[in-house]
Motif scaffolding. Structure first.
Motif, PDB file in Angstrom:
ATOM      1  N   ALA A  26       8.134  -6.650  -1.305  1.00 38.09           N
ATOM      2  CA  ALA A  26       8.170  -5.310  -1.874  1.00 38.09           C
ATOM      3  C   ALA A  26       6.814  -4.658  -1.677  1.00 38.09           C
ATOM      4  O   ALA A  26       5.772  -5.329  -1.724  1.00 38.09           O
ATOM      5  CB  ALA A  26       8.492  -5.372  -3.370  1.00 38.09           C
ATOM      6  N   TYR A  27       6.828  -3.351  -1.432  1.00 43.10           N
ATOM      7  CA  TYR A  27       5.609  -2.547  -1.404  1.00 43.10           C
ATOM      8  C   TYR A  27       5.399  -1.982  -2.795  1.00 43.10           C
ATOM      9  O   TYR A  27       6.314  -1.366  -3.363  1.00 43.10           O
ATOM     10  CB  TYR A  27       5.739  -1.390  -0.399  1.00 43.10           C
ATOM     11  CG  TYR A  27       5.472  -1.797   1.018  1.00 43.10           C
ATOM     12  CD1 TYR A  27       4.209  -1.622   1.568  1.00 43.10           C
ATOM     13  CD2 TYR A  27       6.464  -2.360   1.795  1.00 43.10           C
ATOM     14  CE1 TYR A  27       3.962  -2.004   2.880  1.00 43.10           C
ATOM     15  CE2 TYR A  27       6.215  -2.743   3.098  1.00 43.10           C
ATOM     16  CZ  TYR A  27       4.969  -2.568   3.632  1.00 43.10           C
ATOM     17  OH  TYR A  27       4.713  -2.949   4.921  1.00 43.10           O
ATOM     18  N   THR A  28       4.213  -2.207  -3.346  1.00 41.36           N
ATOM     19  CA  THR A  28       3.929  -1.744  -4.702  1.00 41.36           C
ATOM     20  C   THR A  28       2.606  -0.992  -4.748  1.00 41.36           C
ATOM     21  O   THR A  28       1.744  -1.166  -3.884  1.00 41.36           O
ATOM     22  CB  THR A  28       3.851  -2.926  -5.693  1.00 41.36           C
ATOM     23  OG1 THR A  28       2.727  -3.743  -5.363  1.00 41.36           O
ATOM     24  CG2 THR A  28       5.119  -3.754  -5.676  1.00 41.36           C
ATOM     25  N   LYS A  29       2.483  -0.190  -5.784  1.00 41.65           N
ATOM     26  CA  LYS A  29       1.240   0.518  -6.077  1.00 41.65           C
ATOM     27  C   LYS A  29       0.799   0.043  -7.459  1.00 41.65           C
ATOM     28  O   LYS A  29       1.587   0.089  -8.409  1.00 41.65           O
ATOM     29  CB  LYS A  29       1.487   2.019  -6.065  1.00 41.65           C
ATOM     30  CG  LYS A  29       0.278   2.859  -6.402  1.00 41.65           C
ATOM     31  CD  LYS A  29       0.670   4.329  -6.337  1.00 41.65           C
ATOM     32  CE  LYS A  29      -0.423   5.208  -6.868  1.00 41.65           C
ATOM     33  NZ  LYS A  29      -0.054   6.636  -6.800  1.00 41.65           N
ATOM     34  N   VAL A  30      -0.451  -0.454  -7.556  1.00 43.66           N
ATOM     35  CA  VAL A  30      -0.953  -1.008  -8.814  1.00 43.66           C
ATOM     36  C   VAL A  30      -2.289  -0.368  -9.183  1.00 43.66           C
ATOM     37  O   VAL A  30      -2.930   0.278  -8.349  1.00 43.66           O
ATOM     38  CB  VAL A  30      -1.118  -2.542  -8.719  1.00 43.66           C
ATOM     39  CG1 VAL A  30       0.203  -3.219  -8.402  1.00 43.66           C
ATOM     40  CG2 VAL A  30      -2.171  -2.931  -7.687  1.00 43.66           C
ATOM     41  N   LYS A  31      -2.701  -0.598 -10.423  1.00 41.15           N
ATOM     42  CA  LYS A  31      -4.006  -0.109 -10.874  1.00 41.15           C
ATOM     43  C   LYS A  31      -5.090  -1.151 -10.687  1.00 41.15           C
ATOM     44  O   LYS A  31      -6.260  -0.827 -10.511  1.00 41.15           O
ATOM     45  CB  LYS A  31      -3.930   0.328 -12.328  1.00 41.15           C
ATOM     46  CG  LYS A  31      -3.054   1.542 -12.512  1.00 41.15           C
ATOM     47  CD  LYS A  31      -3.030   2.008 -13.930  1.00 41.15           C
ATOM     48  CE  LYS A  31      -2.095   3.212 -14.001  1.00 41.15           C
ATOM     49  NZ  LYS A  31      -2.019   3.788 -15.302  1.00 41.15           N
ATOM     50  N   LEU A  40       0.684 -11.021  -0.180  1.00 38.49           N
ATOM     51  CA  LEU A  40       0.550 -11.050   1.280  1.00 38.49           C
ATOM     52  C   LEU A  40      -0.507 -10.081   1.779  1.00 38.49           C
ATOM     53  O   LEU A  40      -1.383 -10.452   2.554  1.00 38.49           O
ATOM     54  CB  LEU A  40       1.903 -10.725   1.921  1.00 38.49           C
ATOM     55  CG  LEU A  40       1.907 -10.614   3.443  1.00 38.49           C
ATOM     56  CD1 LEU A  40       1.647 -11.973   4.073  1.00 38.49           C
ATOM     57  CD2 LEU A  40       3.220 -10.039   3.935  1.00 38.49           C
ATOM     58  N   ILE A  41      -0.419  -8.820   1.359  1.00 41.60           N
ATOM     59  CA  ILE A  41      -1.330  -7.787   1.844  1.00 41.60           C
ATOM     60  C   ILE A  41      -1.805  -6.965   0.657  1.00 41.60           C
ATOM     61  O   ILE A  41      -0.995  -6.552  -0.177  1.00 41.60           O
ATOM     62  CB  ILE A  41      -0.627  -6.847   2.863  1.00 41.60           C
ATOM     63  CG1 ILE A  41      -0.112  -7.621   4.070  1.00 41.60           C
ATOM     64  CG2 ILE A  41      -1.573  -5.729   3.303  1.00 41.60           C
ATOM     65  CD1 ILE A  41       0.831  -6.813   4.961  1.00 41.60           C
ATOM     66  N   ILE A  42      -3.099  -6.729   0.612  1.00 42.58           N
ATOM     67  CA  ILE A  42      -3.679  -5.851  -0.407  1.00 42.58           C
ATOM     68  C   ILE A  42      -4.573  -4.856   0.315  1.00 42.58           C
ATOM     69  O   ILE A  42      -5.458  -5.258   1.076  1.00 42.58           O
ATOM     70  CB  ILE A  42      -4.514  -6.635  -1.439  1.00 42.58           C
ATOM     71  CG1 ILE A  42      -3.637  -7.660  -2.147  1.00 42.58           C
ATOM     72  CG2 ILE A  42      -5.170  -5.686  -2.436  1.00 42.58           C
ATOM     73  CD1 ILE A  42      -4.411  -8.647  -3.005  1.00 42.58           C
ATOM     74  N   VAL A  52       1.533  -5.667  -1.043  1.00 44.62           N
ATOM     75  CA  VAL A  52       2.787  -6.139  -0.481  1.00 44.62           C
ATOM     76  C   VAL A  52       2.903  -7.590  -0.929  1.00 44.62           C
ATOM     77  O   VAL A  52       2.036  -8.410  -0.616  1.00 44.62           O
ATOM     78  CB  VAL A  52       2.813  -6.027   1.054  1.00 44.62           C
ATOM     79  CG1 VAL A  52       4.133  -6.562   1.604  1.00 44.62           C
ATOM     80  CG2 VAL A  52       2.568  -4.599   1.492  1.00 44.62           C
ATOM     81  N   THR A  53       3.951  -7.869  -1.675  1.00 40.75           N
ATOM     82  CA  THR A  53       4.089  -9.195  -2.259  1.00 40.75           C
ATOM     83  C   THR A  53       5.531  -9.649  -2.221  1.00 40.75           C
ATOM     84  O   THR A  53       6.450  -8.820  -2.173  1.00 40.75           O
ATOM     85  CB  THR A  53       3.546  -9.206  -3.716  1.00 40.75           C
ATOM     86  OG1 THR A  53       3.431 -10.550  -4.170  1.00 40.75           O
ATOM     87  CG2 THR A  53       4.420  -8.402  -4.658  1.00 40.75           C
ATOM     88  N   TYR A 112       1.760  -8.097  11.862  1.00 40.91           N
ATOM     89  CA  TYR A 112       2.904  -8.178  10.967  1.00 40.91           C
ATOM     90  C   TYR A 112       3.774  -6.947  11.112  1.00 40.91           C
ATOM     91  O   TYR A 112       3.277  -5.826  11.076  1.00 40.91           O
ATOM     92  CB  TYR A 112       2.463  -8.272   9.505  1.00 40.91           C
ATOM     93  CG  TYR A 112       1.711  -9.526   9.148  1.00 40.91           C
ATOM     94  CD1 TYR A 112       2.183 -10.779   9.509  1.00 40.91           C
ATOM     95  CD2 TYR A 112       0.535  -9.457   8.418  1.00 40.91           C
ATOM     96  CE1 TYR A 112       1.502 -11.930   9.162  1.00 40.91           C
ATOM     97  CE2 TYR A 112      -0.154 -10.605   8.056  1.00 40.91           C
ATOM     98  CZ  TYR A 112       0.339 -11.833   8.435  1.00 40.91           C
ATOM     99  OH  TYR A 112      -0.338 -12.968   8.082  1.00 40.91           O
ATOM    100  N   ILE A 113       5.063  -7.182  11.250  1.00 42.09           N
ATOM    101  CA  ILE A 113       6.049  -6.109  11.192  1.00 42.09           C
ATOM    102  C   ILE A 113       6.839  -6.345   9.918  1.00 42.09           C
ATOM    103  O   ILE A 113       7.343  -7.450   9.682  1.00 42.09           O
ATOM    104  CB  ILE A 113       7.020  -6.141  12.384  1.00 42.09           C
ATOM    105  CG1 ILE A 113       6.295  -5.891  13.694  1.00 42.09           C
ATOM    106  CG2 ILE A 113       8.143  -5.126  12.189  1.00 42.09           C
ATOM    107  CD1 ILE A 113       7.182  -6.019  14.902  1.00 42.09           C
TER     108      ILE A 113
END
Length: 139
Positions: A26-31, A40-42, A52-53, A112-113
């Motif tokens: 999932a693509y997320t937006k965090v504080k 995976l990706i920050i 991305v986790t 990464y795709i």
């Protein structure tokens, strides 16, 4: 305009391969990020922190917004990293022509795709049609 693959680029693609990760992302937006090792990706810029986790890690994020889609990870190993003009353009052009929504991220040794979960088979088949081989994913 259709992207043209020259002989040199095709040689690199022909000696490159990909794996498909077992996770669903999932693509997320965090504080803020509490534990970077779980994701995976920050990426962080002046506007936001994107994570991305694996969806199994969402409860480790605290408050977050997320993209509605689930994504699958294809890890591409380039046969000649850093020195292959058009490598990513060939992939993104073919997926765009075939109406696939992907995101791409490069690290030092991997490209990464991320493709939508329901489009994984089509994306895999397109990569194979370009000349990539598929290998079993690492655990």
């Amino acid at each position: 305009m259709i992207f043209q693959i020259n002989e040199k680029l095709q040689e690199v693609i022909d000696c490159s391969w990909f794996t498909i990760d077992k996770g669903t992302y999932a693509y997320t937006k965090v504080k803020e990020i509490n534990d970077v090792t779980k994701h995976l990706i920050i990426t962080q810029d002046s506007d936001e922190i994107t994570v991305v986790t694996d969806i199994e890690n969402l409860n480790n994020l605290g408050d977050y917004e997320r993209n509605a889609e689930n994504w699958k990870l294809i890890n591409i190993r380039c046969g000649n990293p850093f020195y292959c003009v058009g490598f990513l353009a060939a992939i993104s052009s073919l997926t765009a022509i075939n109406n696939l929504d992907i995101t791409m991220t490069s690290t030092y040794t991997n490209d990464y795709i991320m493709c939508k979960e329901g489009e994984l088979d089509k994306c895999k088949d397109l990569l194979i049609s370009l000349g990539f081989s598929m290998r079993s994913s690492r655990t």
